[in-house]
Scaffold this motif. Structure first.
Motif, PDB file in Angstrom:
ATOM      1  N   HIS A  38      -2.499  31.283 -13.009  1.00  0.00           N
ATOM      2  CA  HIS A  38      -3.479  32.338 -13.246  1.00  0.00           C
ATOM      3  C   HIS A  38      -2.841  33.719 -13.189  1.00  0.00           C
ATOM      4  O   HIS A  38      -2.086  34.025 -12.263  1.00  0.00           O
ATOM      5  N   TYR A  40      -3.316  37.428 -12.291  1.00  0.00           N
ATOM      6  CA  TYR A  40      -4.141  38.133 -11.301  1.00  0.00           C
ATOM      7  C   TYR A  40      -4.043  39.607 -11.641  1.00  0.00           C
ATOM      8  O   TYR A  40      -3.013  40.232 -11.442  1.00  0.00           O
ATOM      9  N   VAL A  77      -6.602  36.564 -22.867  1.00  0.00           N
ATOM     10  CA  VAL A  77      -7.209  35.366 -22.289  1.00  0.00           C
ATOM     11  C   VAL A  77      -6.992  34.165 -23.198  1.00  0.00           C
ATOM     12  O   VAL A  77      -6.693  33.053 -22.733  1.00  0.00           O
ATOM     13  N   VAL A  87      -7.528  33.612 -15.523  1.00  0.00           N
ATOM     14  CA  VAL A  87      -7.477  35.007 -15.103  1.00  0.00           C
ATOM     15  C   VAL A  87      -8.361  35.230 -13.882  1.00  0.00           C
ATOM     16  O   VAL A  87      -9.509  34.777 -13.849  1.00  0.00           O
ATOM     17  N   ILE A  89      -9.618  38.671 -11.731  1.00  0.00           N
ATOM     18  CA  ILE A  89      -9.585  40.133 -11.829  1.00  0.00           C
ATOM     19  C   ILE A  89      -9.946  40.779 -10.495  1.00  0.00           C
ATOM     20  O   ILE A  89     -10.718  40.238  -9.707  1.00  0.00           O
ATOM     21  N   TYR A 232     -18.732  41.899 -15.019  1.00  0.00           N
ATOM     22  CA  TYR A 232     -18.037  40.766 -14.408  1.00  0.00           C
ATOM     23  C   TYR A 232     -18.807  39.471 -14.648  1.00  0.00           C
ATOM     24  O   TYR A 232     -18.210  38.424 -14.956  1.00  0.00           O
ATOM     25  N   TYR A 236     -17.479  36.240 -16.799  1.00  0.00           N
ATOM     26  CA  TYR A 236     -17.451  34.911 -16.209  1.00  0.00           C
ATOM     27  C   TYR A 236     -18.288  33.940 -17.037  1.00  0.00           C
ATOM     28  O   TYR A 236     -17.879  32.789 -17.267  1.00  0.00           O
ATOM     29  N   ILE A 241     -12.981  34.983 -17.410  1.00  0.00           N
ATOM     30  CA  ILE A 241     -12.359  35.098 -16.087  1.00  0.00           C
ATOM     31  C   ILE A 241     -12.784  33.898 -15.255  1.00  0.00           C
ATOM     32  O   ILE A 241     -13.803  33.258 -15.534  1.00  0.00           O
TER      33      ILE A 241
END
Length: 813
Positions: A38, A40, A77, A87, A89, A232, A236, A241
């Motif tokens: 992943h 970060y 991504v 990913v 975040i 966010y 998602y 993410i």
């Protein structure tokens, strides 16, 4: 099985305009080859223009165009997903950047005051105008100097200050703004302009630590939470993410409630079929004091790794170095041999200065609470002020987590520790004031519930920044027993951690936090992991270090006139600890480059210490003397003897320093948790505090090292990541089983198994083994009869190596 959203291993990128999503996308094959699962990412939302870190968010609703915007992020991504990578975040729920006029929400508050729909977003005291401490001089002088002007931008009149700030004007003033008297115009606004120097005393809104450009958000408000997290949740929901790292969770009103809400919202989201299944991966930036547990009911996967960084670094240090190095520091500097007096002094100074406004508003909240409570009529403002002040002098953790309703059981131990520590500072007869405040922090005090909630909130949101700024950003720059023990989340008063204590911590981690992050370098560290590894060797050879340090002091004396001995000694430690690999006196260009890095560190260190210079009032003459000293010591024409001596010592300890470095790597990738690799630190990390630790990374060189296995650190990381990829369940959920070691050097080796489903990974790592190298003894002779409980000797297992990691069938004892 751990769900796919939980990383196997992360790689941290610091994004900014000169390192964008496209740059990261080009490195995806390298990350995959290294064994990373992943990426970060530092904050990806729109930050202040030119931001080098992303934490000064001005618009949390869109991805930063300076990084490439959403299209470039989607492309990154897609490249990761094509290799079964993901990913995580970094998100910033506690504050926003408000400088530069680019924050639309803040501008709306300035324009409309309490009538603004965004007024509830920020933590502002509404009893007076919002104070804007942006002027270089008092308001009257600034007006007289014509530094304030009215100009038109996008069809509206704004107030322009110094050509840098553009402040909105009320709607009511738009028609007459160009012809009004400017003093009268300013007086009519919803804000009060003031000199930057009044911020500590008069600021009436919560800022992040002591930064006037960052305003605190009220994430506890459902409307604010939704607005600041909508992006966010969308990312998602679209499978872009896999989770988040929450920045500065202790700044929030109710960290536990926030984390539970974040978990519930993320895990309620239906993800696309092609995206990894949930639950979301959530870690928090949380500084844990020694012995402070992370609450298990916050619904998070653990911390972002500062606790492990402290533990593994302390493990590398020899306990025997504590007293002689403390005495050396006291002899060299004339300051305290112990850390406690430096911490107390820093807390007292900063509370009385940089946090005066926040402190007074905290006291006012408790005064209002006391006045609403019949049996508290004997508590005066002065009593409450003294009690709160003294509690904050000795508070052992960032904060407690009680609310009006209740407090977690772990808080009880903290409150009792505070009660004991504060006793010597409480005026006679005022113990009951301390007891009453602690009862309110416990959710047990009497009085009006809303007033109690407000008072407790203000205390908790003051104790955290006091700990951060007074300890990490002040006392750590004043105390120099051994600088490798002064870093974010570290206990500078403790030199080392014994092996049994480390085993206990890892056993607990396996049980409670198997998916927490494991970090040894971050964007916030004060010294790179390999600087700390080299300095740790000095804890094993304090007598040799004293002789070298005293000799270097003599060599520095001709250039150190007017430089405080403490600053000279910390400079010498820093020069030694961060000395670039293979740097020699025959390379004046490289020495000059190193000197400028040291000068940059020096400026920050001197100003953070706040003893002989500061950010508020830099003593440029003193700083110049310090810079001249650093440059003189790194000048081969003036300091040939010093350069020869320091390079000789760097060479002498190099094998021991490398052993420490490889031990850190081995432990980070084998103990329970998710190992994080900060950008570029797969090779020697000899960086200093930011911005030094955020310099551009030479990835081409690292790709070549990985391909050729020409660097021992890169090679070990790649090998261990390959094992984690081959045996994911073993590392993600395997037990941690200490292996007993006996013999002459038992205290110089740590061994354990990770066991799962019939397989085991055994890690055996040398510790504090400078004697193998500095004393120039044969490696096999040095280990003597040291052996594992199974009978295998360390000499056979390690030979001349520092680390042995092998996979075997699980041994059932």
């Amino acid at each position: 099985m751990i769900p796919p959203t939980t990383p196997r291993a992360t790689y941290r990128f610091q994004f900014h305009k000169d390192f964008t999503f496209a740059d990261a996308e080009a490195l995806v094959p390298y990350l995959d080859a290294l064994g990373i699962s992943h990426l970060y990412a530092s904050p990806i939302t729109t930050a202040r223009s030119g931001s080098t870190h992303g934490y000064d968010v001005v618009d949390p609703t869109r991805i930063n165009p300076e990084l490439g915007g959403e299209d470039a992020f989607r492309s990154l991504v897609a490249a990761l997903r094509a290799r079964d990578m993901g990913v995580i975040i970094d998100i910033v729920p506690n504050h926003m950047g408000v400088a530069g006029g680019k924050n639309a929400w803040w501008n709306d508050v300035l324009t409309h005051g309490e009538a603004s729909e965004f007024a509830r977003y920020f933590d502002i005291d509404r009893r007076e105008k919002l104070v804007l401490p942006i002027l270089g001089d008092p308001l009257a002088e600034t007006i007289a100097s014509s530094a304030l002007k009215v100009e038109q931008v996008a069809g509206r009149y704004v107030l322009e200050a110094y050509g840098e700030h553009r402040l909105p004007l009320r709607d009511e003033d738009q028609a007459t703004a160009a012809t009004d008297d400017i003093a009268a115009l300013i007086d009519r606004q919803h804000y009060r302009l003031a000199s930057w120097r009044v911020a500590n005393d008069e600021l009436n809104w919560r800022r992040f630590f002591t930064i006037n450009d960052l305003a605190g958000l009220r994430a506890e408000d459902p409307i604010v939470f939704d607005a600041t997290h909508a992006l966010y949740f969308r990312l998602y929901a679209e499978g872009l993410i896999d989770g988040v790292r929450v920045d500065h969770v202790d700044g929030l009103t109710n960290p536990a409630g926030y984390c539970r809400q974040l978990r519930a919202r993320l895990d309620a989201i239906e993800r696309p079929a092609e995206a990894p299944a949930g639950p979301a991966y959530i870690v928090i930036e949380k500084i844990l004091a020694g012995g402070e547990p992370l609450a298990k009911d916050w619904a998070v996967d653990g911390t972002s790794g500062y606790d492990f960084m402290e533990q593994v670094t302390a493990l590398l240090h020899a306990p025997g170095g504590a007293e002689p190095l403390a005495n050396l520091w006291a002899d060299m500097s004339g300051r305290s041999a112990d850390f406690a007096p430096e911490e107390l002094c820093a807390r007292q100074e900063l509370l009385a200065w940089q946090f005066d406004a926040q402190h007074r508003r905290c006291v006012e909240a408790f005064v209002a609470l006391a006045r609403s409570t019949p049996d508290c009529d004997g508590l005066t403002r002065g009593m409450l002020h003294r009690a709160i002040e003294r509690l904050l002098w000795v508070f052992p953790v960032y904060r407690t987590y009680g609310t009006v309703e209740a407090a977690p059981s772990a808080d009880a131990r903290i409150r009792e520790m505070v009660r004991q520590r504060v006793a010597e500072f409480v005026p006679p007869g005022e113990d009951m004031v301390v007891d009453r405040i602690l009862s309110w922090l416990a959710g047990e005090g009497p009085g009006n519930a809303p007033l109690a909630a407000e008072a407790v909130r203000k205390f908790q949101q003051l104790s955290a920044p006091i700990a951060a700024k007074a300890v990490e950003d002040t006392a750590f720059y004043r105390y120099g027993r051994l600088l490798s023990r002064n870093d974010v989340g570290f206990e500078a008063a403790r030199m080392s951690l014994d092996i049994d204590a480390f085993h206990a911590a890892m056993t607990e981690r396996a049980r409670d936090w198997p998916s927490a992050m494991l970090a040894t370098a971050t964007h916030d560290h004060k010294r790179g992991e390999d600087v700390r590894a080299r300095l740790a060797v000095l804890s094993e050879i304090p007598d040799l270090w004293r002789s070298r340090g005293e000799h270097w002091f003599e060599l520095a004396a001709p250039y150190a006139d007017g430089v405080d001995p403490a600053d000279t000694y910390m400079l010498l430690q820093t020069l030694f600890g961060a000395w670039p690999t293979n740097l020699r006196a025959a390379n004046p260009e490289a020495l000059s480059e190193y000197a400028e890095r040291i000068v940059a560190w020096q400026e920050k260190a001197l100003r953070e210490a706040k003893l002989r210079s500061s950010w508020e009032a830099p003593d440029e003459a003193y700083e110049t003397r310090c810079h001249d000293l650093a440059r003189a010591l790194l000048d081969p024409q003036r300091s040939a003897a010093f350069l020869g001596d320091i390079t000789a010592l760097v060479d002498l300890v190099a094998p021991a320093a490398e052993a420490n470095s490889l031990a850190q790597v081995a432990l980070r990738y084998t103990v329970p948790g998710v190992p994080d690799l900060y950008q570029g630190t797969e090779t020697d990390d000899l960086s200093l505090v930011d911005p030094d630790n955020r310099r551009p990374v030479d990835y081409l060189a690292r790709e070549q090292m990985l391909a050729t296995a020409s660097d021992s650190k890169v090679a070990l990381i790649a090998r261990l990541l390959a094992l984690r990829r081959q045996y994911p369940a073993l590392f993600a959920g395997g037990s941690y089983e200490p292996i007993a070691v006996a013999g002459a050097r038992a205290e110089h080796v740590i061994a354990f198994n990770r066991v799962h489903d019939g397989k085991a990974v055994r890690c055996v790592t040398a510790l504090r083994s400078a004697g193998r190298y500095v004393d120039e003894v044969d490696a096999s002779d040095w280990w003597a009869d040291t052996a594992l409980s199974s009978g295998e000797t360390i000499a056979d297992l390690l030979g001349t190596s520092a680390v042995s990691v092998v996979v075997m069938d699980a041994v059932v004892s």
